[in-house]
Each structure stands twice: as C-alpha cells, then as structure tokens.
Write a protein that holds these residues in place. Structure first.
Motif, PDB file in Angstrom:
ATOM      1  N   VAL A 135      28.677  83.477 -11.153  1.00 48.22           N
ATOM      2  CA  VAL A 135      29.902  84.268 -11.149  1.00 48.22           C
ATOM      3  C   VAL A 135      29.652  85.527 -10.323  1.00 48.22           C
ATOM      4  CG1 VAL A 135      31.615  85.481 -12.537  1.00 48.22           C
ATOM      5  CG2 VAL A 135      30.537  83.401 -13.415  1.00 48.22           C
ATOM      6  N   ASN A 138      33.681  89.286  -9.533  1.00 41.45           N
ATOM      7  CA  ASN A 138      34.760  89.151 -10.503  1.00 41.45           C
ATOM      8  C   ASN A 138      34.859  90.461 -11.275  1.00 41.45           C
ATOM      9  OD1 ASN A 138      36.848  87.913 -11.868  1.00 41.45           O
ATOM     10  ND2 ASN A 138      35.520  86.938 -13.365  1.00 41.45           N
ATOM     11  N   ASN A 167      42.985  87.938 -15.412  1.00 47.28           N
ATOM     12  CA  ASN A 167      41.523  87.915 -15.491  1.00 47.28           C
ATOM     13  C   ASN A 167      41.022  88.485 -16.819  1.00 47.28           C
ATOM     14  OD1 ASN A 167      38.931  87.372 -14.653  1.00 47.28           O
ATOM     15  ND2 ASN A 167      38.730  89.212 -13.395  1.00 47.28           N
ATOM     16  N   ARG A 169      38.760  87.358 -18.821  1.00 49.06           N
ATOM     17  CA  ARG A 169      37.341  87.142 -19.109  1.00 49.06           C
ATOM     18  C   ARG A 169      36.550  87.184 -17.806  1.00 49.06           C
ATOM     19  NH1 ARG A 169      33.360  83.226 -20.098  1.00 49.06           N
ATOM     20  NH2 ARG A 169      32.111  83.661 -21.957  1.00 49.06           N
ATOM     21  N   ARG A 171      33.508  86.759 -17.197  1.00 47.86           N
ATOM     22  CA  ARG A 171      32.407  85.816 -17.070  1.00 47.86           C
ATOM     23  C   ARG A 171      32.850  84.429 -16.636  1.00 47.86           C
ATOM     24  NH1 ARG A 171      32.179  89.698 -20.125  1.00 47.86           N
ATOM     25  NH2 ARG A 171      30.322  90.929 -20.601  1.00 47.86           N
ATOM     26  N   ASP A 172      34.140  84.185 -16.470  1.00 48.18           N
ATOM     27  CA  ASP A 172      34.628  82.905 -15.978  1.00 48.18           C
ATOM     28  C   ASP A 172      34.502  82.846 -14.460  1.00 48.18           C
ATOM     29  OD1 ASP A 172      35.228  82.041 -18.504  1.00 48.18           O
ATOM     30  OD2 ASP A 172      37.348  82.564 -18.393  1.00 48.18           O
ATOM     31  N   VAL A 173      34.191  81.665 -13.952  1.00 54.09           N
ATOM     32  CA  VAL A 173      34.035  81.497 -12.506  1.00 54.09           C
ATOM     33  C   VAL A 173      35.339  81.775 -11.790  1.00 54.09           C
ATOM     34  CG1 VAL A 173      33.455  79.853 -10.681  1.00 54.09           C
ATOM     35  CG2 VAL A 173      32.159  79.861 -12.833  1.00 54.09           C
ATOM     36  N   GLU A 174      36.448  81.302 -12.358  1.00 57.47           N
ATOM     37  CA  GLU A 174      37.761  81.523 -11.755  1.00 57.47           C
ATOM     38  C   GLU A 174      38.616  82.365 -12.698  1.00 57.47           C
ATOM     39  OE1 GLU A 174      39.637  77.920 -10.644  1.00 57.47           O
ATOM     40  OE2 GLU A 174      38.021  77.284  -9.293  1.00 57.47           O
ATOM     41  N   ALA A 175      39.270  83.378 -12.148  1.00 56.75           N
ATOM     42  CA  ALA A 175      40.155  84.220 -12.956  1.00 56.75           C
ATOM     43  C   ALA A 175      41.405  83.445 -13.345  1.00 56.75           C
ATOM     44  CB  ALA A 175      40.537  85.468 -12.167  1.00 56.75           C
ATOM     45  N   ASP A 176      41.897  83.689 -14.564  1.00 58.10           N
ATOM     46  CA  ASP A 176      43.148  83.072 -14.986  1.00 58.10           C
ATOM     47  C   ASP A 176      44.055  84.137 -15.582  1.00 58.10           C
ATOM     48  OD1 ASP A 176      41.840  83.571 -17.357  1.00 58.10           O
ATOM     49  OD2 ASP A 176      42.262  81.616 -18.253  1.00 58.10           O
ATOM     50  N   ARG A 205      39.429  82.625 -26.376  1.00 67.99           N
ATOM     51  CA  ARG A 205      38.529  82.307 -25.274  1.00 67.99           C
ATOM     52  C   ARG A 205      37.091  82.457 -25.757  1.00 67.99           C
ATOM     53  NH1 ARG A 205      43.037  84.042 -22.736  1.00 67.99           N
ATOM     54  NH2 ARG A 205      43.551  82.999 -20.783  1.00 67.99           N
TER      55      ARG A 205
END
Length: 266
Positions: A135, A138, A167, A169, A171-176, A205
């Motif tokens: 990651v 981010n 975004n 979290r 630590r996630d690879v992709e922001a949501d 999450r």
C-alpha cells in the motif's frame, strides 16, 4: 430507520414558520460531531482535545486510563462571517492534518422548535500513516456532511449528521467510499452544565468494525467549553472517527477523553 429519522426531522423543520436566529447547541461540536453553531464574524476558537488509549476498566493500576498513551488534537477555527467557520485540526495519530469548512444554509422553525441546517466539507492529509506492505501513496481522505439540528423546548438539542467519507481505511490497497450517520443529543440541565451523547453508525471494516458511541458532561464558562467524555473511540479527527471504531461500545472498553475550547474574540 436512520433514513426515516432524517426525513421526519427535515419534514418537521420545513413545515415550521421562520423565526429569528437562535442558538441550538451552545458549542460548535458535541464530542466528535460538528453542530450548526459557528462564531461571530472575525472571532477565533482554539481547541485542545485528548483521547486516551487504555480503558477506564483497567482500574487504579493504569490510573483509570490516564497512565496510558493518548491521541492529542490541536485546532484553530476562524469565522470569516457569522454563517461560515473554517477549521484547521491536527492530531498526532498518523499526523492527520484536517481542513474543513462549515456553512449554515437555513434557520427558522417555531419558538418551541427552532432548527438550523448546514453543510460541512473537509479533507485530511495523513503525513505518517501506518501502511501495510503493497500500500503506497494512500494518504488523503475527504468527507462531506449535512448538519440538521433542532431544539425541543429550551433544554434538549438534537442533531442528525448524514456523512459521505472517501477512503475510510488507509491500509486498503484501493480507496473506497463509506456512508455514515451521526446522531447527537445534548440536555442543558443548567446554564453552565449539560449532558451529551453521540452515536455514529458506520460500515464494518477490518480493524474498524464497530459504531462509535460517546457520552459525557459539558461545563460552560465564559469563553470556554470543557467536555469530559467516555467513548469506545481512541481516535479523534473526523476522517478517522467516521471510519468506525476498533472495539465495541462495552463497559470494559470505554476510554476517557476531553475536549477544551477557548473563544478568542476580536
């Protein structure tokens, strides 16, 4: 249920006749959630807040949580007009630096039920986030809120805060994206003492699986608000709290915290 509550509140206030501007919540925030209160044009507000990381239930060995580490926030707000409030807030938790703007859109209602509506938008830069392998870059988060506050009689202030968060979290690879709903209440028992409560409904999450609950007491003096809080949330800036709590709202998980603000009139 949360959507229905928002619709009911907006329907009530929309059907009320306009009145002169009136204070609903006394402070610009309850604990973690903003209210529709601002400052007089040209005034500043300084804030220092803490959230301790050790539960109160650890007892005397940890001085009921005060011996543990804490997340600290320093903030400064400025009112360019009576209906606009700009705030810069920095916490040592991942060096989260937040900038947000609050704008009051409407106010009115009846003498027994005045209301205010506002919007708030902001963003945060986490300059030292704790990221997982794979990651990178981010560090940015953004959020937008509708603020709907109403006063019942002259003692009970209520609010709903529907929220969009980009975004949640880091630590996630992709922001949501995330949707949350804040519910706030404050009962003014005396001119200088009130009791407050908040509940923030969030999506579960990894590491942020629980809603944030907070209750406490507020002491109001001329130019100061001092809030003593108990909460399951050890984080403090909006983009961190809006993503959810790491532990459940259980007695043995409650931490102590406080918010202190000082008005700087000019």
């Amino acid at each position: 249920r949360s959507r229905l509550a928002l619709v009911v509140l907006l329907a009530v206030v929309a059907g009320s006749s306009p009145i002169a501007a009136q204070e609903i919540f006394h402070s610009t925030q309850t604990a973690n959630l903003q209210t529709t209160e601002t400052l007089r044009a040209g005034n500043l507000l300084f804030e220092i807040s803490h959230r301790f990381g050790v539960p109160v239930a650890e007892g005397l060995d940890e001085l009921f949580g005060f011996d543990g580490p804490s997340n600290i926030r320093l903030g400064l707000s400025y009112a360019p007009s009576d209906k606009v409030l700009l705030s810069l807030l920095r916490t040592n938790d991942e060096d989260n630096l937040e900038l947000h703007a609050k704008v009051i859109l409407a106010e009115g209602g009846s003498e027994s039920m005045p209301f205010k509506l506002g919007v708030l938008g902001g963003g945060a830069w986490n300059s030292q986030p704790v990221l997982l392998a794979g990651v990178e870059d981010n560090e940015l988060q953004f959020y937008a809120q509708l603020l709907a506050n109403v006063l019942l009689g002259d003692r009970l202030a209520l609010g709903l805060v529907p929220t969009f968060l980009r975004n949640p979290r880091l630590r996630d690879v992709e922001a949501d994206n995330a949707i949350a709903l804040g519910i706030q209440a404050q009962w003014y028992a005396a001119p200088a003492v009130s009791f407050l409560a908040e509940w923030l409904i969030t999506e579960a999450r990894a590491g942020q699986a629980y809603d944030t609950g907070t209750f406490g007491v507020e002491f109001e003096t001329r130019g100061h608000f001092f809030k003593i809080l108990f909460t399951n949330q050890s984080r403090i800036n909006a983009t961190q709290v809006l993503g959810g709590a790491a532990v459940p709202f259980d007695f043995d998980q409650l931490r102590v915290g406080f918010n202190i603000t000082r008005l700087l009139p000019f």
